[in-house]
Design a protein around this motif. Structure first.
Motif, PDB file in Angstrom:
ATOM      1  N   VAL A   1       0.865  -1.189   0.000  1.00 17.65           N
ATOM      2  CA  VAL A   1       0.000   0.000   0.000  1.00 17.65           C
ATOM      3  C   VAL A   1       0.896   1.232   0.000  1.00 17.65           C
ATOM      4  CG1 VAL A   1      -1.904   1.194   1.133  1.00 17.65           C
ATOM      5  CG2 VAL A   1      -1.707  -1.295   1.346  1.00 17.65           C
ATOM      6  N   SER A   2       0.746   2.076  -0.998  1.00 24.45           N
ATOM      7  CA  SER A   2       1.598   3.262  -1.093  1.00 24.45           C
ATOM      8  C   SER A   2       1.231   4.280  -0.014  1.00 24.45           C
ATOM      9  CB  SER A   2       1.449   3.893  -2.481  1.00 24.45           C
ATOM     10  OG  SER A   2       0.140   4.417  -2.626  1.00 24.45           O
ATOM     11  N   SER A   3       2.185   5.125   0.299  1.00 25.37           N
ATOM     12  CA  SER A   3       1.920   6.161   1.305  1.00 25.37           C
ATOM     13  C   SER A   3       0.823   7.116   0.817  1.00 25.37           C
ATOM     14  CB  SER A   3       3.205   6.931   1.607  1.00 25.37           C
ATOM     15  OG  SER A   3       3.756   7.453   0.417  1.00 25.37           O
ATOM     16  N   LYS A   4       0.756   7.302  -0.509  1.00 26.20           N
ATOM     17  CA  LYS A   4      -0.284   8.173  -1.062  1.00 26.20           C
ATOM     18  C   LYS A   4      -1.673   7.567  -0.843  1.00 26.20           C
ATOM     19  CE  LYS A   4      -1.432  10.611  -5.370  1.00 26.20           C
ATOM     20  NZ  LYS A   4      -1.065  10.758  -6.801  1.00 26.20           N
ATOM     21  N   ALA A   5      -1.740   6.240  -1.054  1.00 27.50           N
ATOM     22  CA  ALA A   5      -3.036   5.565  -0.851  1.00 27.50           C
ATOM     23  C   ALA A   5      -3.428   5.579   0.625  1.00 27.50           C
ATOM     24  CB  ALA A   5      -2.958   4.133  -1.370  1.00 27.50           C
ATOM     25  N   LYS A   6      -2.428   5.369   1.501  1.00 23.22           N
ATOM     26  CA  LYS A   6      -2.719   5.412   2.944  1.00 23.22           C
ATOM     27  C   LYS A   6      -3.236   6.796   3.331  1.00 23.22           C
ATOM     28  CE  LYS A   6       0.715   1.967   4.398  1.00 23.22           C
ATOM     29  NZ  LYS A   6       2.003   1.758   5.092  1.00 23.22           N
TER      30      LYS A   6
ATOM     31  N   VAL B   1      -7.456  10.689   4.858  1.00 21.04           N
ATOM     32  CA  VAL B   1      -8.150  11.955   4.550  1.00 21.04           C
ATOM     33  C   VAL B   1      -9.653  11.718   4.385  1.00 21.04           C
ATOM     34  CG1 VAL B   1      -8.437  13.729   2.771  1.00 21.04           C
ATOM     35  CG2 VAL B   1      -6.149  13.101   3.537  1.00 21.04           C
ATOM     36  N   LEU B   2     -10.006  10.641   3.681  1.00 23.72           N
ATOM     37  CA  LEU B   2     -11.433  10.336   3.505  1.00 23.72           C
ATOM     38  C   LEU B   2     -12.116  10.122   4.851  1.00 23.72           C
ATOM     39  CD1 LEU B   2     -11.406   7.886   0.426  1.00 23.72           C
ATOM     40  CD2 LEU B   2     -12.438  10.155   0.526  1.00 23.72           C
TER      41      LEU B   2
ATOM     42  N   MET C   1     -20.778  10.406   6.634  1.00 22.10           N
ATOM     43  CA  MET C   1     -20.861   8.979   6.973  1.00 22.10           C
ATOM     44  C   MET C   1     -20.396   8.120   5.791  1.00 22.10           C
ATOM     45  SD  MET C   1     -22.202   7.152   9.709  1.00 22.10           S
ATOM     46  CE  MET C   1     -23.758   7.805  10.327  1.00 22.10           C
ATOM     47  N   ALA C   2     -20.803   8.510   4.580  1.00 23.58           N
ATOM     48  CA  ALA C   2     -20.415   7.751   3.386  1.00 23.58           C
ATOM     49  C   ALA C   2     -18.901   7.813   3.183  1.00 23.58           C
ATOM     50  CB  ALA C   2     -21.146   8.288   2.160  1.00 23.58           C
ATOM     51  N   LEU C   3     -18.293   8.997   3.379  1.00 25.84           N
ATOM     52  CA  LEU C   3     -16.845   9.129   3.199  1.00 25.84           C
ATOM     53  C   LEU C   3     -16.079   8.334   4.259  1.00 25.84           C
ATOM     54  CD1 LEU C   3     -16.470  12.932   2.327  1.00 25.84           C
ATOM     55  CD2 LEU C   3     -16.263  10.969   0.790  1.00 25.84           C
ATOM     56  N   LEU C   4     -16.594   8.335   5.499  1.00 25.74           N
ATOM     57  CA  LEU C   4     -15.945   7.561   6.565  1.00 25.74           C
ATOM     58  C   LEU C   4     -15.931   6.077   6.220  1.00 25.74           C
ATOM     59  CD1 LEU C   4     -14.763   7.379   9.430  1.00 25.74           C
ATOM     60  CD2 LEU C   4     -17.107   7.264  10.307  1.00 25.74           C
ATOM     61  N   PHE C   5     -17.053   5.564   5.786  1.00 29.40           N
ATOM     62  CA  PHE C   5     -17.126   4.141   5.412  1.00 29.40           C
ATOM     63  C   PHE C   5     -16.284   3.872   4.162  1.00 29.40           C
ATOM     64  CE2 PHE C   5     -20.129   1.446   7.755  1.00 29.40           C
ATOM     65  CZ  PHE C   5     -20.620   2.356   8.677  1.00 29.40           C
ATOM     66  N   LEU C   6     -16.300   4.801   3.200  1.00 28.43           N
ATOM     67  CA  LEU C   6     -15.537   4.593   1.967  1.00 28.43           C
ATOM     68  C   LEU C   6     -14.038   4.520   2.257  1.00 28.43           C
ATOM     69  CD1 LEU C   6     -15.464   4.417  -1.143  1.00 28.43           C
ATOM     70  CD2 LEU C   6     -15.357   6.924  -1.197  1.00 28.43           C
ATOM     71  N   GLY C   7     -13.537   5.432   3.096  1.00 26.75           N
ATOM     72  CA  GLY C   7     -12.120   5.404   3.456  1.00 26.75           C
ATOM     73  C   GLY C   7     -11.744   4.110   4.147  1.00 26.75           C
ATOM     74  N   PHE C   8     -12.582   3.675   5.074  1.00 28.28           N
ATOM     75  CA  PHE C   8     -12.326   2.411   5.789  1.00 28.28           C
ATOM     76  C   PHE C   8     -12.374   1.227   4.829  1.00 28.28           C
ATOM     77  CE2 PHE C   8     -14.027  -1.201   8.338  1.00 28.28           C
ATOM     78  CZ  PHE C   8     -12.943  -1.352   9.186  1.00 28.28           C
ATOM     79  N   PHE C   9     -13.354   1.235   3.941  1.00 25.03           N
ATOM     80  CA  PHE C   9     -13.537   0.165   2.953  1.00 25.03           C
ATOM     81  C   PHE C   9     -12.301   0.041   2.045  1.00 25.03           C
ATOM     82  CE2 PHE C   9     -15.222  -0.899  -1.370  1.00 25.03           C
ATOM     83  CZ  PHE C   9     -15.734  -2.157  -1.102  1.00 25.03           C
TER      84      PHE C   9
END
Length: 400
Positions: free
Chosen positions: A5-10, A15-16, A363-371
């Motif tokens: 996992v790249s640092s950019k992706a992390k 951020v999400l 809420m959607a962004l929180l779940f999306l980042g975690f997903f």
């Protein structure tokens, strides 16, 4: 090739999730200070959003498990090169199950929380229709069914994952044929559970209403969202220099699945809508009347996005092989299917009091980042290209 996992992706996932938390906090502040409701519907709105996002992302993980089982049961050859991508998305399932159980338990302890009115005995006693439905819609039977669904999904996911890693080490055809039999059995369970769980978790929100097509409709939306995630994730990995054996023919096949499932969803949406509209029976038409009166733009706009965009932009062979077109259409219809999930839950629970604001987006962004973070982490746990899969050579030389 091992994936890292790249640092950019992390950073992107962090951020999400941070934007998600900020959005939720802003939504809570607006609900209690600026809204003319003054927090009157806060609990119902918060729990409704929790159910929307828990279910939407859980369904994508489950859709990936279904798609994997479908490839095993049909002894498909082309998919072997993207098998680990499918397994990476299916790996969200344990987290999705946990979040769904927490959400459903919270609703259950709060007598439905304004989402499931049939969980409130005081309400049911004065509702003759719910009294007649109480043999099925009661908390004890609901939890028995829910735990059975989750246990079956988890056991099959764990088995497929374990045997996939064993196949890398051992090889041969024994594991393949075991997966073939297990996948066929899973599809039998899934054929029943995908419908009954949609009735339990989503359709029961509109407690008086029912549709025999609803389970298939929810399943089609889940499958289409899953294909969008699979094709965009594959394109991302290729862009990062991974999946060197995956060529434009594999991308084309994933694009065709996205195109086909979009049409399947659209067909079921229209079939359900048209039959109910034509019959015009009060107990059936109420579902669509609620959505049309309170969310006309979202309701028909969502259908237009999920049907017209894939039809117009993914029709040609070249479009299904073009990363830019696939990514753009994928992002749009991914958002479109999230709106579909939102309308199914909030349209039936809050009705005209529901609206998409900072809380919903947060809420959607929180779940999306975690997903995304979970999926990328899953991809680091096994080589991206499986070893010793009996169809691997066929997949590498796949050409259409």
């Amino acid at each position: 090739m091992e994936f890292k996992v790249s640092s950019k992706a992390k950073s992107l996932t962090v951020v999400l999730m941070l934007l998600g938390v900020i959005g939720i906090c802003l939504g809570v502040w607006v609900e209690f200070t600026e809204s003319h409701h003054h927090g009157e519907h806060f609990q119902q709105r918060f729990l409704g959003n929790l159910l929307v996002d828990s279910f939407f992302f859980f369904a994508i993980g489950l859709g990936a498990l279904y798609f994997l089982a479908l490839q095993y049961a049909t002894e498909t050859g082309w998919y072997a090169s993207v098998k680990r991508v499918i397994e990476g998305v299916a790996g969200y399932l344990p987290y999705g199950i946990a979040l769904m159980l927490v959400t459903l338990l919270t609703l259950s302890l709060m007598k439905g929380g304004g989402i499931y009115v049939w969980m409130d005995n005081a309400h049911v006693e004065h509702d003759p229709i719910l009294v007649k439905k109480s043999a099925y819609l009661n908390q004890t039977f609901f939890w028995i069914r829910t735990l059975v669904y989750m246990a079956v999904y988890f056991i099959f996911w764990r088995g497929f994952k374990m045997r996939s890693l064993q196949e890398d080490e051992i090889g041969g055809s024994a594991i393949h044929f075991k997966n073939y039999k297990k996948a066929a059995l899973f599809l039998v369970f899934f054929a029943v559970f995908s419908s009954t769980s949609a009735w339990d978790w989503i359709m029961s929100i509109d407690a008086h209403w029912f549709s025999t097509l609803f389970g298939w409709y929810v399943f089609a939306g889940m499958w289409c969202s899953t294909m969008v995630v699979l094709v965009t994730l594959t394109l991302y990995l290729k862009k990062q220099g991974y999946l060197s054996k995956v060529n434009e023919n594999h991308i084309h096949d994933l694009g065709k699945w996205t195109f086909a499932t979009s049409f399947l969803w659209s067909y079921l949406w229209f079939s359900q809508f048209m039959l109910i509209w034509y019959a015009n029976m009060p107990e059936e038409v109420t579902y669509h009347l609620t959505r049309i009166e309170d969310f006309k733009l979202l309701y028909f706009g969502m259908f237009f996005i999920n049907f017209a965009f894939p039809m117009l932009l993914l029709m040609s062979r070249d479009a299904k092989r073009h990363s830019g077109v696939l990514t753009t259409v994928g992002v749009i219809i991914f958002a479109g299917h999230w709106v579909d999930a939102y309308l199914m839950v909030m349209g039936g629970s809050m009705g005209k009091n529901a609206y998409i604001g900072a809380m919903e987006i947060g809420m959607a962004l929180l779940f999306l980042g975690f997903f995304i973070r979970i999926i990328l982490t899953n991809l680091t746990k096994a080589p991206l290209m499986p070893k010793n899969h009996p169809f691997l050579d066929e997949s590498i030389h796949h050409e259409i």
